[in-house]
Design a protein around this motif. Structure first.
Motif, PDB file in Angstrom:
ATOM      1  N   UNK A  89       0.838  -1.215   0.000  1.00  0.00           N
ATOM      2  CA  UNK A  89       0.000   0.000   0.000  1.00  0.00           C
ATOM      3  C   UNK A  89       0.864   1.254   0.000  1.00  0.00           C
ATOM      4  N   UNK A  90       1.974   1.224   0.734  1.00  0.00           N
ATOM      5  CA  UNK A  90       2.854   2.393   0.754  1.00  0.00           C
ATOM      6  C   UNK A  90       3.467   2.635  -0.625  1.00  0.00           C
ATOM      7  N   UNK A  91       3.919   1.574  -1.292  1.00  0.00           N
ATOM      8  CA  UNK A  91       4.500   1.723  -2.627  1.00  0.00           C
ATOM      9  C   UNK A  91       3.457   2.265  -3.608  1.00  0.00           C
ATOM     10  N   UNK A  92       2.237   1.784  -3.513  1.00  0.00           N
ATOM     11  CA  UNK A  92       1.181   2.292  -4.382  1.00  0.00           C
ATOM     12  C   UNK A  92       0.902   3.760  -4.098  1.00  0.00           C
ATOM     13  N   UNK A  93       0.861   4.108  -2.824  1.00  0.00           N
ATOM     14  CA  UNK A  93       0.644   5.509  -2.458  1.00  0.00           C
ATOM     15  C   UNK A  93       1.790   6.394  -2.942  1.00  0.00           C
ATOM     16  N   UNK A  94       3.008   5.876  -2.870  1.00  0.00           N
ATOM     17  CA  UNK A  94       4.165   6.654  -3.323  1.00  0.00           C
ATOM     18  C   UNK A  94       4.063   6.968  -4.807  1.00  0.00           C
ATOM     19  N   UNK A  95       3.667   5.990  -5.608  1.00  0.00           N
ATOM     20  CA  UNK A  95       3.476   6.238  -7.040  1.00  0.00           C
ATOM     21  C   UNK A  95       2.375   7.259  -7.268  1.00  0.00           C
ATOM     22  N   UNK A  96       1.300   7.148  -6.482  1.00  0.00           N
ATOM     23  CA  UNK A  96       0.197   8.103  -6.599  1.00  0.00           C
ATOM     24  C   UNK A  96       0.659   9.503  -6.205  1.00  0.00           C
TER      25      UNK A  96
END
Length: 474
Positions: A89-96
């Motif tokens: 979830x953190x990696x996805x949020x970082x891309x976002x």
């Protein structure tokens, strides 16, 4: 990819080398000059029925050609990789976040509307606090000259209430003072003591933010984001990776709503530092995302810090070329740092700190001669005074550099200092440095200083969370 537990790491590496359990046992005995390890003992290690002691971890690293840090991390009592779902979830949020910064894409829905406000509060619920605290002694208390210290260290509702209820202050001003107090305490107190306090402060700030609307909400966003970053940082220092990831995710979401990409990049830099030991690939990715997002609005100091985060992660992952590139970028940016142009939350960044970060990366790259010059600088020694965690962290790296140039007894002296200061500060993160040093020294059990240091580290770090003695360790 996260490193596997110790048993699977030994078994997988053994098979890749083409060794049977009998062959591995014979190689270990030949390396150590003893005959006490058999195929059955190797089998017990691989099944997890027993853990090899520090001496055998060192010989396993030699025979299997593995970095000692990998084996040490996999063998830590109570240690575990970063939670996979939280990291994803953190990696996805970082891309976002990066798309939001670069292209103006909308911030995540979880930061908007009543559902979004609830999300931030849920991430700060009491059940997510760090584990049991290290008992606070005189060295952990805030000094009498600092007015709010006693209120913050008072774990009761009344103590926190006193801090928040300053007459005549607006909510944002109170939170700003709260952030400043936590920063000051973070210089003196490790995460074992401070993480529950920081978590509680963040929770109260998130509750206020949830109730605020319009201009009041906008004024609260930045201090609550900083509280989330501090909650993540202190949880990481206490060894609570899951709690740290929750706080960093919440801080990243809030930084987007606050329109502060620099602070968001700082949050991601903290997350990268957290993951550097257990998942250097993910740590490198987060640091690179943060550096890209901070390219336009980040100060020279922030960008230098992020370059150091990326360099250390690359070194841990075994990519020397990327690590050297990161160090070069960090040095160029460091020359441009002007304290008056840096944000308040980078108050601690100075030339001595930047040089020390380069030194620890060089240790990870196995270049101890160059590292020594940076880790022994007078400016860093002055900065360590009165800051037991900082002293412990960099003393641990200095000891490893000394070991790298063959100064074994001096490495033991410095390592002992690091162990004492880690426990004095209440920092699990700093204690891990001394444990790793102990593993690297285990191949020299004939040296009295090595045996004494190993015993000291075992005794001292048992007072920190996650350091309990487990049966079946030999």
């Amino acid at each position: 990819m996260s490193r596997p537990p110790l048993g699977r790491l030994i078994a997988d590496t053994r098979r890749r080398r083409g060794y049977s359990q009998t062959r591995l046992a014979a190689l270990l005995c030949a390396a150590a000059g003893v005959t006490t390890v058999t195929r059955h003992e190797v089998s017990r290690w691989e099944r997890g029925d027993r853990l090899p002691g520090a001496q055998w971890l060192a010989w396993l690293a030699l025979v299997l050609d593995l970095p000692p840090a990998w084996l040490a991390a996999a063998a830590r009592p109570g240690d575990s990789p970063a939670p996979a779902d939280g990291l994803t979830r953190l990696l996805q949020l970082a891309e976002q976040w990066l798309r939001h910064v670069a292209n103006g894409d909308p911030a995540p829905g979880e930061s908007r509307g009543p559902a979004g406000l609830g999300c931030v509060t849920r991430l700060a619920e009491p059940g997510h606090a760090a584990g049991p605290g290290h008992p606070a002694g005189p060295d952990h208390a805030a000094g009498p000259g600092h007015p709010a210290g006693s209120a913050l260290l008072d774990g009761s509702e009344h103590g926190y209430g006193r801090f928040f209820a300053q007459p005549g202050d607006g909510a944002a001003a109170q939170l700003d003072r709260h952030v400043a107090e936590l920063r000051w305490m973070d210089d003196l107190v490790g995460g074992t003591d401070l993480a529950p306090v920081a978590h509680r402060c963040w929770q109260q700030g998130a509750d206020r933010l949830r109730r605020a609307r319009g201009a009041d909400r906008r004024r609260l966003l930045r201090p609550v984001t900083e509280l989330a970053q501090l909650a993540g940082w202190t949880a990481a220092d206490a060894g609570d990776r899951a709690g740290a990831l929750r706080a960093y995710r919440a801080g990243l979401v809030l930084s987007m709503e606050a329109g502060d990409p620099a602070l968001g990049a700082h949050v991601l830099g903290g997350a990268s530092h957290l993951l550097c030991e257990v998942d250097p690939g993910a740590a490198w990715r987060l640091a690179r995302i943060a550096a890209t997002g901070a390219r336009r609005d980040g100060s020279a100091g922030l960008r230098a810090l992020l370059a150091h985060r990326a360099a250390l992660a690359a070194a841990r992952a075994g990519d020397g070329r990327a690590a050297q590139d990161g160090l070069l970028i960090a040095r160029r940016l460091g020359d441009r740092v002007r304290p008056e142009h840096e944000p308040d939350w980078l108050y601690w960044l100075d030339p001595a700190e930047l040089a020390a970060m380069a030194g620890r990366c060089l240790v990870a790259l196995d270049r101890p001669v160059r590292a020594l010059r940076l880790l022994e600088q007078p400016g860093l020694r002055r900065r360590r005074r009165g800051q037991p965690r900082t002293r412990a962290v960099y003393a641990g790296w200095l000891a490893r550099a000394l070991l790298g140039v063959g100064e074994v007894e001096q490495a033991c002296v410095v390592g002992a200092d690091a162990a004492v200061e880690a426990v004095r500060a209440g920092s699990v993160r700093a204690a891990e440095q001394t444990r790793e040093l102990s593993v690297r020294l285990a191949a020299r059990p004939q040296i009295r200083a090595v045996r004494d240091l190993s015993e000291l580290i075992t005794q001292l770090t048992s007072y920190l969370p996650g350091s309990s003695t487990r049966p079946g360790v030999n």
